[in-house]
Design a protein around this motif. Structure first.
Motif, PDB file in Angstrom:
ATOM      1  N   ALA A  77     -22.222   6.257   5.558  1.00 22.96           N
ATOM      2  CA  ALA A  77     -23.099   7.329   6.051  1.00 22.96           C
ATOM      3  C   ALA A  77     -22.336   8.155   7.080  1.00 22.96           C
ATOM      4  O   ALA A  77     -21.246   7.774   7.521  1.00 22.96           O
ATOM      5  CB  ALA A  77     -24.352   6.744   6.699  1.00 22.96           C
ATOM      6  N   VAL A  78     -22.938   9.269   7.457  1.00 21.55           N
ATOM      7  CA  VAL A  78     -22.478   9.981   8.643  1.00 21.55           C
ATOM      8  C   VAL A  78     -23.227   9.392   9.830  1.00 21.55           C
ATOM      9  O   VAL A  78     -24.461   9.279   9.797  1.00 21.55           O
ATOM     10  CB  VAL A  78     -22.749  11.487   8.535  1.00 21.55           C
ATOM     11  N   TYR A  79     -22.492   9.015  10.848  1.00 25.65           N
ATOM     12  CA  TYR A  79     -23.082   8.385  12.027  1.00 25.65           C
ATOM     13  C   TYR A  79     -23.123   9.401  13.168  1.00 25.65           C
ATOM     14  O   TYR A  79     -22.119  10.067  13.463  1.00 25.65           O
ATOM     15  CB  TYR A  79     -22.262   7.164  12.441  1.00 25.65           C
ATOM     16  N   TYR A  80     -24.269   9.477  13.793  1.00 22.20           N
ATOM     17  CA  TYR A  80     -24.504  10.422  14.884  1.00 22.20           C
ATOM     18  C   TYR A  80     -24.875   9.676  16.161  1.00 22.20           C
ATOM     19  O   TYR A  80     -25.615   8.684  16.108  1.00 22.20           O
ATOM     20  CB  TYR A  80     -25.655  11.368  14.549  1.00 22.20           C
ATOM     21  N   CYS A  81     -24.397  10.169  17.289  1.00 19.92           N
ATOM     22  CA  CYS A  81     -24.925   9.673  18.547  1.00 19.92           C
ATOM     23  C   CYS A  81     -25.806  10.760  19.167  1.00 19.92           C
ATOM     24  O   CYS A  81     -25.641  11.955  18.886  1.00 19.92           O
ATOM     25  CB  CYS A  81     -23.822   9.246  19.510  1.00 19.92           C
ATOM     26  N   ALA A  82     -26.740  10.316  19.962  1.00 18.70           N
ATOM     27  CA  ALA A  82     -27.711  11.228  20.564  1.00 18.70           C
ATOM     28  C   ALA A  82     -28.133  10.669  21.913  1.00 18.70           C
ATOM     29  O   ALA A  82     -27.982   9.469  22.176  1.00 18.70           O
ATOM     30  CB  ALA A  82     -28.915  11.392  19.652  1.00 18.70           C
ATOM     31  N   THR A 130     -19.815  11.448  12.626  1.00 17.05           N
ATOM     32  CA  THR A 130     -18.519  10.964  12.151  1.00 17.05           C
ATOM     33  C   THR A 130     -18.764  10.171  10.876  1.00 17.05           C
ATOM     34  O   THR A 130     -19.692   9.366  10.795  1.00 17.05           O
ATOM     35  CB  THR A 130     -17.811  10.126  13.243  1.00 17.05           C
ATOM     36  N   GLN A 131     -17.930  10.409   9.873  1.00 23.02           N
ATOM     37  CA  GLN A 131     -18.148   9.811   8.553  1.00 23.02           C
ATOM     38  C   GLN A 131     -17.599   8.392   8.519  1.00 23.02           C
ATOM     39  O   GLN A 131     -16.448   8.139   8.909  1.00 23.02           O
ATOM     40  CB  GLN A 131     -17.443  10.646   7.482  1.00 23.02           C
ATOM     41  N   VAL A 132     -18.430   7.480   8.032  1.00 23.21           N
ATOM     42  CA  VAL A 132     -18.015   6.104   7.779  1.00 23.21           C
ATOM     43  C   VAL A 132     -18.171   5.850   6.293  1.00 23.21           C
ATOM     44  O   VAL A 132     -19.260   6.041   5.739  1.00 23.21           O
ATOM     45  CB  VAL A 132     -18.860   5.101   8.590  1.00 23.21           C
TER      46      VAL A 132
END
Length: 123
Positions: free
Chosen positions: A91-96, A117-119
């Motif tokens: 998935a694409v991982y996002y921080c918030a 960021t892509q994993v």
């Protein structure tokens, strides 16, 4: 605050990655920080969150036991250590960031998001 997520990449099943979340502008020290992910064709889902002090950590059932969230306020960074990765973690991982005491699992309670960021986990 402008966020930067990094550390993604391509890894084989069973491998590990460590994602980082930092502020390109401002600071994340004063916020609860959450990680979310979005796979193609799926909705964004909660992964993990950590309180300002680091004392409270919340995980989704799908990652509990093989992902660990941590923060080092002296470095102004939050990390997501991902172990025993499998293709379902792709998935694409996002921080918030989230201000105050809100539901850490609800993406609508977060005010600022990084670019992702892509994993990719290969089988």
């Amino acid at each position: 605050v402008q966020l930067q997520a990094s550390g993604g990449g391509l890894v084989q099943t069973g491998g590990s990655l460590r994602l980082s979340c930092a502020a390109a502008e401002g600071t994340i020290v004063i916020y609860t920080v959450g990680w979310f992910r979005q796979a193609p064709g799926k909705e964004r889902e909660f992964v993990a969150a950590i309180s300002r002090s680091g004392a409270q950590k919340t995980y989704s059932d799908s990652v509990k036991g093989h992902f660990t969230i941590s923060r080092y306020n002296a470095e102004d960074k939050v990390y997501l250590q991902m172990n025993s990765l499998n293709p379902e973690d792709t998935a694409v991982y996002y921080c918030a960031v989230q201000w105050g005491r809100r539901d850490p699992m609800n993406p609508n309670e977060y005010s600022d998001w990084g670019q992702g960021t892509q994993v990719t986990v290969s089988s």
